[in-house]
Design a protein around this motif. Structure first.
Motif, PDB file in Angstrom:
ATOM      1  N   GLU A 280     -73.773  21.287 -55.172  1.00 39.58           N
ATOM      2  CA  GLU A 280     -73.335  22.571 -55.715  1.00 39.58           C
ATOM      3  C   GLU A 280     -74.423  23.143 -56.618  1.00 39.58           C
ATOM      4  O   GLU A 280     -75.171  22.409 -57.252  1.00 39.58           O
ATOM      5  CB  GLU A 280     -72.061  22.396 -56.543  1.00 39.58           C
ATOM      6  CG  GLU A 280     -70.835  22.108 -55.730  1.00 39.58           C
ATOM      7  CD  GLU A 280     -69.578  22.069 -56.583  1.00 39.58           C
ATOM      8  OE1 GLU A 280     -69.659  22.194 -57.825  1.00 39.58           O
ATOM      9  OE2 GLU A 280     -68.507  21.905 -55.994  1.00 39.58           O
ATOM     10  N   GLN A 281     -74.462  24.457 -56.692  1.00 40.86           N
ATOM     11  CA  GLN A 281     -75.383  25.205 -57.547  1.00 40.86           C
ATOM     12  C   GLN A 281     -76.848  25.001 -57.155  1.00 40.86           C
ATOM     13  O   GLN A 281     -77.730  25.032 -58.012  1.00 40.86           O
ATOM     14  CB  GLN A 281     -75.134  24.898 -59.022  1.00 40.86           C
ATOM     15  CG  GLN A 281     -73.750  25.325 -59.473  1.00 40.86           C
ATOM     16  CD  GLN A 281     -73.553  25.156 -60.957  1.00 40.86           C
ATOM     17  OE1 GLN A 281     -74.460  25.437 -61.740  1.00 40.86           O
ATOM     18  NE2 GLN A 281     -72.381  24.705 -61.353  1.00 40.86           N
ATOM     19  N   PHE A 282     -77.090  24.808 -55.886  1.00 38.63           N
ATOM     20  CA  PHE A 282     -78.441  24.801 -55.341  1.00 38.63           C
ATOM     21  C   PHE A 282     -78.556  25.968 -54.375  1.00 38.63           C
ATOM     22  O   PHE A 282     -77.649  26.201 -53.568  1.00 38.63           O
ATOM     23  CB  PHE A 282     -78.732  23.505 -54.566  1.00 38.63           C
ATOM     24  CG  PHE A 282     -79.209  22.365 -55.415  1.00 38.63           C
ATOM     25  CD1 PHE A 282     -80.452  21.797 -55.195  1.00 38.63           C
ATOM     26  CD2 PHE A 282     -78.426  21.856 -56.429  1.00 38.63           C
ATOM     27  CE1 PHE A 282     -80.895  20.734 -55.969  1.00 38.63           C
ATOM     28  CE2 PHE A 282     -78.854  20.794 -57.208  1.00 38.63           C
ATOM     29  CZ  PHE A 282     -80.098  20.232 -56.971  1.00 38.63           C
ATOM     30  N   ALA A 283     -79.656  26.714 -54.454  1.00 37.90           N
ATOM     31  CA  ALA A 283     -79.938  27.728 -53.441  1.00 37.90           C
ATOM     32  C   ALA A 283     -80.510  27.000 -52.231  1.00 37.90           C
ATOM     33  O   ALA A 283     -81.189  25.969 -52.369  1.00 37.90           O
ATOM     34  CB  ALA A 283     -80.935  28.751 -53.977  1.00 37.90           C
ATOM     35  N   HIS A 284     -80.246  27.528 -51.054  1.00 37.54           N
ATOM     36  CA  HIS A 284     -80.646  26.853 -49.822  1.00 37.54           C
ATOM     37  C   HIS A 284     -81.222  27.850 -48.817  1.00 37.54           C
ATOM     38  O   HIS A 284     -80.737  28.971 -48.697  1.00 37.54           O
ATOM     39  CB  HIS A 284     -79.429  26.157 -49.198  1.00 37.54           C
ATOM     40  CG  HIS A 284     -79.709  25.609 -47.848  1.00 37.54           C
ATOM     41  ND1 HIS A 284     -79.388  26.291 -46.692  1.00 37.54           N
ATOM     42  CD2 HIS A 284     -80.322  24.470 -47.477  1.00 37.54           C
ATOM     43  CE1 HIS A 284     -79.783  25.570 -45.667  1.00 37.54           C
ATOM     44  NE2 HIS A 284     -80.354  24.472 -46.115  1.00 37.54           N
TER      45      HIS A 284
ATOM     46  N   ILE B  43     -86.480  22.435 -38.126  1.00 37.18           N
ATOM     47  CA  ILE B  43     -86.424  23.408 -39.217  1.00 37.18           C
ATOM     48  C   ILE B  43     -87.064  22.795 -40.462  1.00 37.18           C
ATOM     49  O   ILE B  43     -87.148  21.572 -40.586  1.00 37.18           O
ATOM     50  CB  ILE B  43     -84.977  23.852 -39.547  1.00 37.18           C
ATOM     51  CG1 ILE B  43     -84.119  22.669 -40.030  1.00 37.18           C
ATOM     52  CG2 ILE B  43     -84.340  24.553 -38.356  1.00 37.18           C
ATOM     53  CD1 ILE B  43     -82.717  23.055 -40.506  1.00 37.18           C
ATOM     54  N   TRP B  44     -87.534  23.654 -41.348  1.00 35.95           N
ATOM     55  CA  TRP B  44     -87.952  23.235 -42.680  1.00 35.95           C
ATOM     56  C   TRP B  44     -86.803  23.618 -43.591  1.00 35.95           C
ATOM     57  O   TRP B  44     -86.488  24.800 -43.768  1.00 35.95           O
ATOM     58  CB  TRP B  44     -89.247  23.932 -43.103  1.00 35.95           C
ATOM     59  CG  TRP B  44     -89.735  23.469 -44.433  1.00 35.95           C
ATOM     60  CD1 TRP B  44     -89.637  24.137 -45.619  1.00 35.95           C
ATOM     61  CD2 TRP B  44     -90.391  22.240 -44.722  1.00 35.95           C
ATOM     62  NE1 TRP B  44     -90.191  23.396 -46.625  1.00 35.95           N
ATOM     63  CE2 TRP B  44     -90.661  22.214 -46.107  1.00 35.95           C
ATOM     64  CE3 TRP B  44     -90.770  21.141 -43.957  1.00 35.95           C
ATOM     65  CZ2 TRP B  44     -91.295  21.163 -46.732  1.00 35.95           C
ATOM     66  CZ3 TRP B  44     -91.403  20.092 -44.575  1.00 35.95           C
ATOM     67  CH2 TRP B  44     -91.656  20.097 -45.940  1.00 35.95           C
ATOM     68  N   ASP B  45     -86.117  22.637 -44.137  1.00 32.93           N
ATOM     69  CA  ASP B  45     -84.953  22.860 -44.976  1.00 32.93           C
ATOM     70  C   ASP B  45     -85.399  22.793 -46.432  1.00 32.93           C
ATOM     71  O   ASP B  45     -86.086  21.846 -46.822  1.00 32.93           O
ATOM     72  CB  ASP B  45     -83.896  21.793 -44.663  1.00 32.93           C
ATOM     73  CG  ASP B  45     -82.492  22.295 -44.891  1.00 32.93           C
ATOM     74  OD1 ASP B  45     -82.206  23.431 -44.501  1.00 32.93           O
ATOM     75  OD2 ASP B  45     -81.691  21.552 -45.460  1.00 32.93           O
ATOM     76  N   LEU B  46     -85.008  23.787 -47.224  1.00 31.83           N
ATOM     77  CA  LEU B  46     -85.505  23.876 -48.591  1.00 31.83           C
ATOM     78  C   LEU B  46     -84.359  24.194 -49.548  1.00 31.83           C
ATOM     79  O   LEU B  46     -83.515  25.033 -49.253  1.00 31.83           O
ATOM     80  CB  LEU B  46     -86.569  24.970 -48.686  1.00 31.83           C
ATOM     81  CG  LEU B  46     -87.256  25.002 -50.043  1.00 31.83           C
ATOM     82  CD1 LEU B  46     -88.749  24.844 -49.903  1.00 31.83           C
ATOM     83  CD2 LEU B  46     -86.896  26.256 -50.797  1.00 31.83           C
ATOM     84  N   ILE B  47     -84.375  23.508 -50.698  1.00 34.61           N
ATOM     85  CA  ILE B  47     -83.371  23.739 -51.732  1.00 34.61           C
ATOM     86  C   ILE B  47     -84.052  24.030 -53.063  1.00 34.61           C
ATOM     87  O   ILE B  47     -85.160  23.562 -53.324  1.00 34.61           O
ATOM     88  CB  ILE B  47     -82.410  22.537 -51.870  1.00 34.61           C
ATOM     89  CG1 ILE B  47     -83.160  21.225 -52.107  1.00 34.61           C
ATOM     90  CG2 ILE B  47     -81.522  22.432 -50.637  1.00 34.61           C
ATOM     91  CD1 ILE B  47     -82.275  20.003 -52.313  1.00 34.61           C
ATOM     92  N   VAL B  48     -83.364  24.818 -53.892  1.00 31.91           N
ATOM     93  CA  VAL B  48     -83.827  25.143 -55.245  1.00 31.91           C
ATOM     94  C   VAL B  48     -82.684  24.834 -56.206  1.00 31.91           C
ATOM     95  O   VAL B  48     -81.558  25.289 -56.010  1.00 31.91           O
ATOM     96  CB  VAL B  48     -84.227  26.633 -55.371  1.00 31.91           C
ATOM     97  CG1 VAL B  48     -84.617  26.967 -56.809  1.00 31.91           C
ATOM     98  CG2 VAL B  48     -85.352  26.982 -54.409  1.00 31.91           C
ATOM     99  N   ASP B  49     -82.977  24.069 -57.239  1.00 31.86           N
ATOM    100  CA  ASP B  49     -81.992  23.704 -58.259  1.00 31.86           C
ATOM    101  C   ASP B  49     -81.703  24.932 -59.118  1.00 31.86           C
ATOM    102  O   ASP B  49     -82.579  25.447 -59.799  1.00 31.86           O
ATOM    103  CB  ASP B  49     -82.549  22.560 -59.113  1.00 31.86           C
ATOM    104  CG  ASP B  49     -81.532  21.973 -60.081  1.00 31.86           C
ATOM    105  OD1 ASP B  49     -80.474  22.601 -60.310  1.00 31.86           O
ATOM    106  OD2 ASP B  49     -81.809  20.884 -60.608  1.00 31.86           O
TER     107      ASP B  49
END
Length: 175
Positions: free
Chosen positions: A115-119, A81-87
């Motif tokens: 916490e408080q990261f979109a995933h 998978i390509w795992d991605l997070i946004v602050d």
């Protein structure tokens, strides 16, 4: 275990040290003490397993708003998978910046999502499976999301997104 901080403060790539012999290998995938020693939340409220039939399937970008924010520790146990997070922390110097990494059954890396990261993750192979812990229970009324294709985020996914849920396709654009 080895913890490598990503460009987004508080998010870490976690790798385990393999002990190998003629039977195979052994390694610690999680240790609350080691997480605490690195200043990371070791709480596990639930563990989830997510399977994907087809390459190009995306799940996310999801988050839970405070006070129901959650930490996730993501791992891929089959395929890739390509795992991605946004602050999503408004006071952070990396607010709305993103970080992505390939997690696979082969590289056995994990991603600590604060916490408080979109995933979100994108299946890079047919049959990809993600296994992840969450520090808080899912709270439906606290869920939020970002569009995976929002131009304001400028995410360059490694392969085309082919399958997306109606819910994930309908999150509002940021700007």
């Amino acid at each position: 275990m080895r913890f490598t901080e990503t460009p987004l403060s508080g998010a870490f790539v976690v790798e385990f040290d393999k002990i190998e012999d003629d039977r195979g290998y052994f390694g610690r995938a999680y240790c609350a003490r080691e997480f605490e020693e690195h200043g990371l939340d070791p709480t596990i409220a639930q563990v989830n397993l997510s399977g994907n039939f087809a390459k190009g399937t995306i799940r996310g970008l999801h988050y839970q708003a405070p006070p129901h924010s959650e930490v996730k520790v993501m791992r891929c146990i089959n395929g890739a998978i390509w795992d991605l997070i946004v602050d999503m922390r408004p006071d952070s110097p990396t607010y709305l910046k993103h970080f992505g990494i390939e997690l696979s059954s082969e590289n056995q890396k994990a991603l600590y999502v604060p916490e408080q990261f979109a995933h979100a993750y994108l299946a890079l192979t047919d049959g990809a499976q993600a296994f992840y812990s969450a520090s808080a229970f899912y709270t439906p009324g606290a869920e939020g999301g970002l569009r995976y294709d929002d131009p304001a985020l400028g995410i360059d996914w490694p392969i085309p997104v082919e399958i997306v849920s109606e819910k994930d396709a309908s999150w509002p654009l940021l700007g």
